[in-house]
Motif scaffolding. Structure first.
Motif, PDB file in Angstrom:
ATOM      1  N   VAL A  54      67.801  47.634  38.735  1.00  0.00           N
ATOM      2  CA  VAL A  54      69.220  47.294  38.671  1.00  0.00           C
ATOM      3  C   VAL A  54      69.687  47.198  37.224  1.00  0.00           C
ATOM      4  CG1 VAL A  54      70.953  45.572  39.337  1.00  0.00           C
ATOM      5  CG2 VAL A  54      69.062  46.111  40.884  1.00  0.00           C
ATOM      6  N   ASN A  55      68.902  46.548  36.393  1.00  0.00           N
ATOM      7  CA  ASN A  55      69.242  46.429  34.973  1.00  0.00           C
ATOM      8  C   ASN A  55      69.315  47.802  34.311  1.00  0.00           C
ATOM      9  OD1 ASN A  55      69.799  45.012  32.589  1.00  0.00           O
ATOM     10  ND2 ASN A  55      67.645  44.965  32.008  1.00  0.00           N
ATOM     11  N   ASP A  67      70.556  41.867  35.219  1.00  0.00           N
ATOM     12  CA  ASP A  67      69.872  41.540  36.466  1.00  0.00           C
ATOM     13  C   ASP A  67      68.359  41.521  36.237  1.00  0.00           C
ATOM     14  OD1 ASP A  67      68.666  42.151  39.270  1.00  0.00           O
ATOM     15  OD2 ASP A  67      70.766  41.775  39.699  1.00  0.00           O
ATOM     16  N   ALA A  68      67.677  40.627  36.929  1.00  0.00           N
ATOM     17  CA  ALA A  68      66.227  40.496  36.751  1.00  0.00           C
ATOM     18  C   ALA A  68      65.453  41.679  37.317  1.00  0.00           C
ATOM     19  CB  ALA A  68      65.743  39.203  37.408  1.00  0.00           C
ATOM     20  N   ASP A  69      66.050  42.418  38.246  1.00  0.00           N
ATOM     21  CA  ASP A  69      65.395  43.592  38.823  1.00  0.00           C
ATOM     22  C   ASP A  69      65.485  44.737  37.815  1.00  0.00           C
ATOM     23  OD1 ASP A  69      64.773  45.967  40.199  1.00  0.00           O
ATOM     24  OD2 ASP A  69      65.496  45.166  42.104  1.00  0.00           O
ATOM     25  N   ARG A 114      69.295  48.767  44.956  1.00  0.00           N
ATOM     26  CA  ARG A 114      68.114  47.913  45.042  1.00  0.00           C
ATOM     27  C   ARG A 114      67.029  48.510  45.942  1.00  0.00           C
ATOM     28  NH1 ARG A 114      69.315  43.034  42.619  1.00  0.00           N
ATOM     29  NH2 ARG A 114      71.540  42.804  42.168  1.00  0.00           N
ATOM     30  N   ASP A 150      75.462  48.205  45.568  1.00  0.00           N
ATOM     31  CA  ASP A 150      74.453  47.244  45.137  1.00  0.00           C
ATOM     32  C   ASP A 150      73.221  47.307  46.047  1.00  0.00           C
ATOM     33  OD1 ASP A 150      73.884  44.737  43.390  1.00  0.00           O
ATOM     34  OD2 ASP A 150      73.494  44.055  45.431  1.00  0.00           O
ATOM     35  N   ARG A 152      78.340  43.841  36.979  1.00  0.00           N
ATOM     36  CA  ARG A 152      77.608  43.101  38.014  1.00  0.00           C
ATOM     37  C   ARG A 152      76.100  43.223  37.820  1.00  0.00           C
ATOM     38  NH1 ARG A 152      79.011  43.681  44.474  1.00  0.00           N
ATOM     39  NH2 ARG A 152      77.134  42.728  45.347  1.00  0.00           N
ATOM     40  N   TRP A 153      75.670  44.387  37.379  1.00  0.00           N
ATOM     41  CA  TRP A 153      74.237  44.645  37.270  1.00  0.00           C
ATOM     42  C   TRP A 153      73.649  44.286  35.914  1.00  0.00           C
ATOM     43  CZ3 TRP A 153      75.128  50.184  39.576  1.00  0.00           C
ATOM     44  CH2 TRP A 153      75.260  50.091  40.975  1.00  0.00           C
TER      45      TRP A 153
END
Length: 222
Positions: A124-125, A119-121, A87, A83, A115-116
């Motif tokens: 990551v998404n 995700d707002a990033d 990032r 993770d 988990r990803w």
């Protein structure tokens, strides 16, 4: 042969730097000037060395991180390490190699996908969608493909570049691998027109989903 140290590896990487290659790479957002074939040759020389890979990653330097991804053991990264690394993969080539050489090869791939996801990033998404695309092809059992199409139809048009590409790949693979969903996948692609004008070299398949689906579905046994 004694294992190379970080300073020794960095010296070898610096010797491979080519100003013309750097100029070309910088146009694509990558901050290194090394021919990737030479990078791979150096990785063969260094050999798999996970502790060294982790030290190289921590330098923060793109060439060192690319080499690290070639000599690491993906199964030895923890979920939190994966993770944190993801990032911090801003250069395109580092991101691409991390997803393909570490995340996808990790036994934690499905855990990380969940988990990803969402995700707002965008970086990551995008990784979550890339792992989803792999599952569509290799292990679709348990995936709600209709729901994935709903999300793609809703979000892909306005998504940032990285998740848009990964969602488009998922859309194409759903259409290619699932004849019953192919009409809807084609319709979504045609409605959204994502990558419809993307330049494609002769002999290559366009990433525009309707073209991609139509061509590849001919090669995949339904």
């Amino acid at each position: 042969m004694t294992a190379m140290t970080v300073p020794e590896v960095l010296t070898e990487l610096a010797a491979l730097e080519d100003p013309k290659m750097r100029a070309a790479n910088e146009k694509r957002g990558d901050d290194h000037g090394i021919h990737l074939s030479k990078m791979r040759a150096l990785a063969k020389q260094v050999k798999t060395n996970h502790p060294l890979a982790k030290e190289l990653w921590e330098t923060g330097e793109t060439p060192a991180r690319l080499l690290a991804l070639l000599i690491c053991k993906p199964r030895e990264f923890s979920a939190d390490e994966l993770d944190r690394m993801l990032r911090d993969t801003r250069p395109p080539k580092v991101n691409d190699w991390f997803v393909n050489y570490a995340a996808k090869k990790s036994p934690l791939a499905e855990e990380m996908r969940l988990r990803w996801f969402g995700d707002a990033d965008p970086t990551v998404n995008a990784a979550a969608w890339s792992l989803t695309s792999v599952r569509v092809v290799k292990n679709p059992e348990g995936l709600d493909l209709t729901h994935l199409l709903d999300l793609i139809e809703r979000d892909m048009k306005d998504a940032p570049t990285r998740p848009q590409w990964a969602m488009n790949e998922t859309l194409a693979n759903i259409g290619i691998r699932n004849p019953e969903l192919r009409p809807r996948a084609l319709a979504i692609g045609n409605d959204l027109q994502v990558l419809a004008d993307y330049p494609t070299a002769p002999g290559c398949i366009s990433p525009f989903a309707p073209i991609w689906i139509t061509e590849m579905s001919k090669r995949v046994r339904s």
